[in-house]
Design an enzyme around this catalytic site. Sequence first.
Site, PDB file in Angstrom:
ATOM      1  CE  LYS A  53      47.560  38.009  31.522  1.00 32.70           C
ATOM      2  NZ  LYS A  53      47.347  37.257  32.778  1.00 32.70           N
ATOM      3  NE  ARG A  99      38.336  35.135  34.740  1.00 38.86           N
ATOM      4  CZ  ARG A  99      39.447  35.457  34.299  1.00 38.86           C
ATOM      5  NH1 ARG A  99      39.744  36.681  34.249  1.00 38.86           N
ATOM      6  NH2 ARG A  99      40.156  34.663  33.844  1.00 38.86           N
ATOM      7  NE  ARG A 141      42.785  30.768  34.058  1.00 38.33           N
ATOM      8  CZ  ARG A 141      42.190  31.708  34.990  1.00 38.33           C
ATOM      9  NH1 ARG A 141      41.580  31.288  35.979  1.00 38.33           N
ATOM     10  NH2 ARG A 141      42.571  33.065  34.928  1.00 38.33           N
ATOM     11  NE  ARG A 164      45.760  32.874  27.482  1.00 38.76           N
ATOM     12  CZ  ARG A 164      45.331  33.795  28.142  1.00 38.76           C
ATOM     13  NH1 ARG A 164      45.119  34.901  27.676  1.00 38.76           N
ATOM     14  NH2 ARG A 164      44.923  33.764  29.531  1.00 38.76           N
ATOM     15  NE  ARG A 214      40.232  37.148  38.373  1.00 39.73           N
ATOM     16  CZ  ARG A 214      41.304  36.809  37.552  1.00 39.73           C
ATOM     17  NH1 ARG A 214      41.796  37.587  36.910  1.00 39.73           N
ATOM     18  NH2 ARG A 214      41.251  35.427  37.306  1.00 39.73           N
TER      19      ARG A 214
HETATM   20  P1  AP5 Z   1      44.039  40.651  37.342  1.00 37.52           P
HETATM   21  O1  AP5 Z   1      44.369  42.019  36.967  1.00 37.52           O
HETATM   22  O2  AP5 Z   1      42.655  40.184  37.207  1.00 37.52           O
HETATM   23  O3  AP5 Z   1      44.968  39.587  36.723  1.00 37.52           O
HETATM   24  P2  AP5 Z   1      45.314  39.027  35.115  1.00 37.52           P
HETATM   25  O4  AP5 Z   1      46.731  38.723  35.037  1.00 37.52           O
HETATM   26  O5  AP5 Z   1      44.538  39.778  34.277  1.00 37.52           O
HETATM   27  O6  AP5 Z   1      44.477  37.674  35.276  1.00 37.52           O
HETATM   28  P3  AP5 Z   1      43.687  36.834  34.465  1.00 37.52           P
HETATM   29  O7  AP5 Z   1      43.540  35.512  35.303  1.00 37.52           O
HETATM   30  O8  AP5 Z   1      42.418  37.444  33.770  1.00 37.52           O
HETATM   31  O9  AP5 Z   1      44.523  36.145  33.481  1.00 37.52           O
HETATM   32  P4  AP5 Z   1      44.406  35.100  32.350  1.00 37.52           P
HETATM   33  O10 AP5 Z   1      45.165  35.341  31.454  1.00 37.52           O
HETATM   34  O11 AP5 Z   1      44.223  33.619  32.903  1.00 37.52           O
HETATM   35  O12 AP5 Z   1      42.830  35.260  32.034  1.00 37.52           O
HETATM   36  P5  AP5 Z   1      41.989  35.771  30.555  1.00 37.52           P
HETATM   37  O13 AP5 Z   1      40.778  36.532  30.932  1.00 37.52           O
HETATM   38  O14 AP5 Z   1      43.258  36.580  29.805  1.00 37.52           O
HETATM   39  O15 AP5 Z   1      44.195  40.512  38.938  1.00 37.52           O
HETATM   40  C1  AP5 Z   1      44.077  39.387  39.630  1.00 37.52           C
HETATM   41  C2  AP5 Z   1      43.787  39.545  41.256  1.00 37.52           C
HETATM   42  O16 AP5 Z   1      44.773  40.221  41.715  1.00 37.52           O
HETATM   43  C3  AP5 Z   1      42.546  40.682  41.084  1.00 37.52           C
HETATM   44  O17 AP5 Z   1      41.609  40.423  41.919  1.00 37.52           O
HETATM   45  C4  AP5 Z   1      43.264  42.047  41.106  1.00 37.52           C
HETATM   46  O18 AP5 Z   1      42.246  42.888  41.870  1.00 37.52           O
HETATM   47  C5  AP5 Z   1      44.302  41.877  42.434  1.00 37.52           C
HETATM   48  N1  AP5 Z   1      45.348  42.481  41.880  1.00 37.52           N
HETATM   49  C6  AP5 Z   1      46.043  42.862  40.912  1.00 37.52           C
HETATM   50  N2  AP5 Z   1      47.267  43.539  40.955  1.00 37.52           N
HETATM   51  C7  AP5 Z   1      47.499  43.379  42.277  1.00 37.52           C
HETATM   52  C8  AP5 Z   1      48.485  43.993  43.344  1.00 37.52           C
HETATM   53  N3  AP5 Z   1      49.586  44.534  42.547  1.00 37.52           N
HETATM   54  N4  AP5 Z   1      48.386  43.853  44.596  1.00 37.52           N
HETATM   55  C9  AP5 Z   1      47.363  43.058  45.134  1.00 37.52           C
HETATM   56  N5  AP5 Z   1      46.493  42.615  44.075  1.00 37.52           N
HETATM   57  C10 AP5 Z   1      46.496  42.881  42.988  1.00 37.52           C
HETATM   58  O19 AP5 Z   1      41.615  34.633  29.923  1.00 37.52           O
HETATM   59  C11 AP5 Z   1      40.830  33.637  30.397  1.00 37.52           C
HETATM   60  C12 AP5 Z   1      40.630  32.673  29.413  1.00 37.52           C
HETATM   61  O20 AP5 Z   1      40.251  32.975  28.143  1.00 37.52           O
HETATM   62  C13 AP5 Z   1      41.927  31.497  29.017  1.00 37.52           C
HETATM   63  O21 AP5 Z   1      41.955  30.624  29.890  1.00 37.52           O
HETATM   64  C14 AP5 Z   1      41.364  31.075  27.720  1.00 37.52           C
HETATM   65  O22 AP5 Z   1      40.485  29.888  27.762  1.00 37.52           O
HETATM   66  C15 AP5 Z   1      40.510  32.246  26.877  1.00 37.52           C
HETATM   67  N6  AP5 Z   1      41.709  33.064  25.864  1.00 37.52           N
HETATM   68  C16 AP5 Z   1      42.023  34.369  26.571  1.00 37.52           C
HETATM   69  N7  AP5 Z   1      42.791  34.932  25.586  1.00 37.52           N
HETATM   70  C17 AP5 Z   1      43.020  33.944  24.838  1.00 37.52           C
HETATM   71  C18 AP5 Z   1      43.846  33.570  23.645  1.00 37.52           C
HETATM   72  N8  AP5 Z   1      44.661  34.621  23.179  1.00 37.52           N
HETATM   73  N9  AP5 Z   1      43.884  32.556  23.192  1.00 37.52           N
HETATM   74  C19 AP5 Z   1      43.294  31.406  23.419  1.00 37.52           C
HETATM   75  N10 AP5 Z   1      42.395  31.465  24.427  1.00 37.52           N
HETATM   76  C20 AP5 Z   1      42.357  32.729  25.271  1.00 37.52           C
END
Ligand code: AP5
Length: 217
Positions: A13, A161, A172, A88, A127
Amino acid sequence: MRIVLVGPPGAGKGTQAQYLAKNLSIPHISTGDLFRANISQGTALGKQAQEYMNAGQLVPDAVTIGMATDRLQQPDAEGGFLLDGFPRNLGQAEALDGYLADKGVKLDAVLDLEVPEDEVVKRIAGRRICRNDSSHVFHVSYTPPKAAGVCDKCGGELYQRDDDSEDTVRKRLEVYHSETEPIIDFYKAQELVVTISALGTVEEVTRRAMEALGRPA
Ligand code: AP5
Ligand code: ZN
């Protein structure tokens, strides 16, 4: 355009959001990045969020909805935005609908990134993100930085991370299935969902996403 990006942790994402936001000239708003920025600045909000994030749980809505709507009020989001990681759960989706209805605007699309779980696990395991800005994201083998351990964009140190440990990732994923997936049906009822496969190279996925949004290159 006003777009919501959904998909499991590690789907790509944040990676796609950077390119899509640039192509569509809209700000990329990631609640995960906002929380991480608050944590590194040591704010009260960051302190509240950290324990939930490290446990792989959602930060309570009372904190998250206020932070997200504050960000949406900024002038750069008036004409459109790409939301990554928000909403979410159903409570957040309803709060966002209410916020947008008050402004007299609507979402244009909910882009759903589909990736098998074994691929997600590989993406998260490799990552590395930047100490200066958690939206600077790399993968040790798929999208490696030019110099190992150093951010291409700003020279910052790359690290893994805290919530990318095996146990927390499992939690997660569980939270994604139980709390976040139901928002896809909520938005399907509004005929907003476009689902694409997020397998393939970063460029291939961006191309697919732009086409699905009706903006082919
Ligand atoms: P990446 O782009 O980092 O993936 P992502 O989908 O953004 O993954 P996240 O783990 O950041 O999502 P998340 O929803 O768990 O975390 P968030 O920060 O929102 O890609 C992943 C890896 O793959 C990278 O190394 C990249 O280089 C590689 N890659 C990408 N595309 C590729 C491809 N096509 N081919 C090969 N490799 C590729 O949330 C974290 C925490 O914050 C949550 O657990 C929660 O505690 C809190 N939080 C955030 N938002 C909320 C909310 N709205 N409500 C409550 N808690 C929240
Ligand atoms: Zn950086």
